[in-house]
Write a protein that holds these residues in place. Structure first.
Motif, PDB file in Angstrom:
ATOM      1  N   UNK A 146       0.833  -1.198   0.000  1.00 16.37           N
ATOM      2  CA  UNK A 146       0.000   0.000   0.000  1.00 16.37           C
ATOM      3  C   UNK A 146       0.869   1.251   0.000  1.00 16.37           C
ATOM      4  N   UNK A 195       4.125  -7.155   1.549  1.00 17.07           N
ATOM      5  CA  UNK A 195       3.531  -8.324   2.178  1.00 17.07           C
ATOM      6  C   UNK A 195       3.262  -9.355   1.085  1.00 17.07           C
ATOM      7  N   UNK A 211      -4.911  -1.968   4.870  1.00  8.29           N
ATOM      8  CA  UNK A 211      -3.704  -1.201   5.192  1.00  8.29           C
ATOM      9  C   UNK A 211      -3.370  -1.229   6.672  1.00  8.29           C
ATOM     10  N   UNK A 253      -1.154  -4.001   7.759  1.00  9.88           N
ATOM     11  CA  UNK A 253       0.066  -4.247   6.993  1.00  9.88           C
ATOM     12  C   UNK A 253       1.221  -4.714   7.868  1.00  9.88           C
ATOM     13  N   UNK A 254       1.420  -4.047   8.999  1.00  8.19           N
ATOM     14  CA  UNK A 254       2.556  -4.410   9.848  1.00  8.19           C
ATOM     15  C   UNK A 254       2.332  -5.750  10.537  1.00  8.19           C
ATOM     16  N   UNK A 308       0.584  -8.254   9.358  1.00  9.13           N
ATOM     17  CA  UNK A 308       0.762  -9.322   8.365  1.00  9.13           C
ATOM     18  C   UNK A 308       2.232  -9.476   8.008  1.00  9.13           C
ATOM     19  N   UNK A 309       2.928  -8.353   7.832  1.00  7.96           N
ATOM     20  CA  UNK A 309       4.359  -8.429   7.526  1.00  7.96           C
ATOM     21  C   UNK A 309       5.103  -9.156   8.650  1.00  7.96           C
TER      22      UNK A 309
END
Lengths: 213, 316
Positions: free
Chosen positions: A163, A170, B93, B96-97, B99-100
């Motif tokens: 994003x 990811x 969004x 995101x962190x 999932x990362x």
């Protein structure tokens, strides 16, 4: 330099496959060696990398992305990737200062036998809309070389991989869908052709497909 | 790299022999019934046979390299499975962190813990630490829309794709008196029973299948196929007791548990696919759908098999 660029290209493809397991869906055309202009939606810098990755080897070597010179000439690394690895056709996006006509540059690349990847939205789409209105460049290019196939290509999911504003990708599965080629009609008006091209691209997006099923 | 156990070589050779027979049969069927590739069943069968070849070769290579090879193989399988799972979730969004972190911190660390054989940590790392920490990461991003659903999806993805799958290589860490140096055979036993149960259910279902078991979830599964497949896979497991620390009856009972967990696990995974509106998890393997489509039976049976064996047979 060529050898290093080859290695860098292979590394970029490997990385793209590792993160996205990207898969090509040839819906309207076959992956055969023919001169084409691929026009795609644009949400991330990775877009043309994905499109480039899913092309068969032989086609990939003759396919050049069209990209903004302002971005790709900024640093030595970008210059190396843009020029040497992707062999991009670099155009000046600034109307006032530019000396070369982008359409002439693209036509010249087509005349030398290359296929092209273009993003007719002109810039990355950072809005919630699925597609920004196309700029008129695609119409002028279609007029300049009416015999070349214009192939709509929908790149899906890359906006979730990375994003806007994030720098760690990811891993998510992406698809690249190729639609049936378009040609500009002999007396087709600019707006009509651009609307037709936008529709052809939107029709490939999975959101459209699941709504109509 | 140590020399693999003779039992293991025998087993791999036996599987290769079965696949050679299957490949020849598939080739002949295709020449007689589907020379132009028109019969979907036969094309699907041949795709499956090809994918089994890939699987057995990968397993063989990993087994030759011992623990590190097996841990890496299942680590990559987890990665591919997690990639498929998260693709189908509603994460956005704000996640995101989280999932990362699931991909680049939790997954590698879980397999590292298995590699160094720290049972006390790898058995709770995801259910406790990741369970509590990832929602914190997501909450810090401030996006509360559908928060519980999104957090639960990431948790489930990790439990299914990383925690459960990692219990296959964890079988290598069990210390069973009189079975030292042969733990790879436990993995082979689990995988052979699960895979043959899948195949036998498919075969019995094609031969006798009449009554659908779960028409909404999995239209191809039938009572006849399930009973025939489960019974024959249990018998096969009992017949494989020579390569395990179990007696034939114990091996049969464990096989039955593996088969039942695999079957119901497959139903659960089908329910998730239905919920997400897809037929397959992905397209990585021709004829097999995605990675999770192949792993789903192993996913549910591996942790149970691991803990049963650990409780009843392991010295630690």
């Amino acid at each position: 330099m060529n050898f290093v660029a080859g290695i860098a290209g292979a590394a970029i493809i490997l990385f793209a496959r590792f993160i996205t397991a990207v898969r090509a869906v040839w819906q309207g055309i076959e992956p055969v060696q023919r001169q084409r202009v691929y026009f795609a939606n644009h949400v991330s810098h990775g877009d043309f990398i994905l499109l480039w990755t899913v092309l068969p080897d032989r086609m990939r070597r003759r396919t050049r992305p069209v990209a903004g010179a302002d971005y790709w000439l900024k640093s030595p690394l970008r210059r190396f990737i843009g020029r040497d690895v992707f062999n991009a056709v670099l155009i000046d996006r600034n109307r006032e200062s530019r000396t070369d006509d982008p359409i002439a540059q693209m036509a010249e690349a087509l005349d030398s036998g290359a296929s092209l990847i273009v993003f007719p939205e002109g810039t990355r789409n950072e809005t919630d809309a699925r597609l920004l209105p196309f700029k008129s460049g695609i119409y002028h290019l279609a007029k300049a070389r009416p015999e070349v196939d214009l192939v709509p290509v929908w790149i899906d999911n890359l906006n979730r991989v990375m994003p806007k504003g994030e720098f760690v990708p990811v891993p998510l599965i992406c698809t690249v869908t190729f639609g049936a080629p378009l040609h500009v009609g002999a007396d087709e008006a600019k707006d009509a052709f651009i609307a037709r091209a936008e529709q052809a691209l939107l029709a490939l997006s999975p959101d459209t497909r699941s709504n109509t099923q | 790299m140590t020399a693999p156990h003779p039992d293991l070589i025998m087993l791999l050779a036996g599987l290769a022999a079965i696949l050679v027979v299957a490949s020849v049969a598939g080739f002949l069927l295709q020449r007689r019934l589907s020379p132009d590739g028109s019969s979907a069943v036969i094309e699907n069968l041949n795709d499956r046979i090809k994918a089994w070849w890939v699987m057995i070769v990968l397993m063989g290579i990993a087994l030759l390299f011992g623990r590190i090879g097996v841990v890496l193989l299942f680590g990559f399988a987890s990665f591919a499975a997690l990639r498929e799972f998260v693709t189908l979730t509603d994460t956005r969004r704000g996640d995101h962190w989280a999932v990362a972190a699931a991909f680049f911190v939790v997954l590698p660390y879980q397999y590292y813990l298995i590699f160094i054989d720290w049972y006390g940590m790898y058995s709770i790392f995801i259910p406790v630490y990741a369970f509590l920490l990832l929602p914190i990461v997501a909450a810090l991003r401030g996006d509360t829309d559908r928060f519980l659903v999104r957090v639960a999806e990431v948790q489930w993805a990790l439990m299914i794709c990383v925690f459960c799958v990692s219990h296959v290589p964890a079988l290598l860490t069990l210390q069973i008196p009189g079975f030292e140096g042969r733990n790879l055979l436990l993995i082979a036993f689990l995988v052979v029973v699960v895979q043959s149960s899948d195949v036998l259910q498919y075969v019995w279902g094609k031969l006798l299948g009449r009554t659908k078991i779960a028409p909404h979830l999995s239209p191809s599964k039938t009572v006849e196929g399930f009973i025939g497949g489960a019974a024959s896979a249990t018998l096969l497991g009992a017949a494989l007791s020579w390569m395990t620390p179990f007696t034939p009856i114990q091996a049969g009972a464990l096989s039955l548990v593996i088969v039942l967990m695999g079957f119901f696990g497959g139903l659960v995974m089908s329910a998730i696919k239905r919920d997400r509106g897809v037929k397959d998890w992905g397209h990585l393997i021709a004829g097999h759908g995605g990675f999770i489509d192949r792993l789903d039976s192993v996913i549910f049976s591996a942790p149970i098999f691991f803990h049963l064996v650990r409780y009843w047979w392991s010295a630690t």
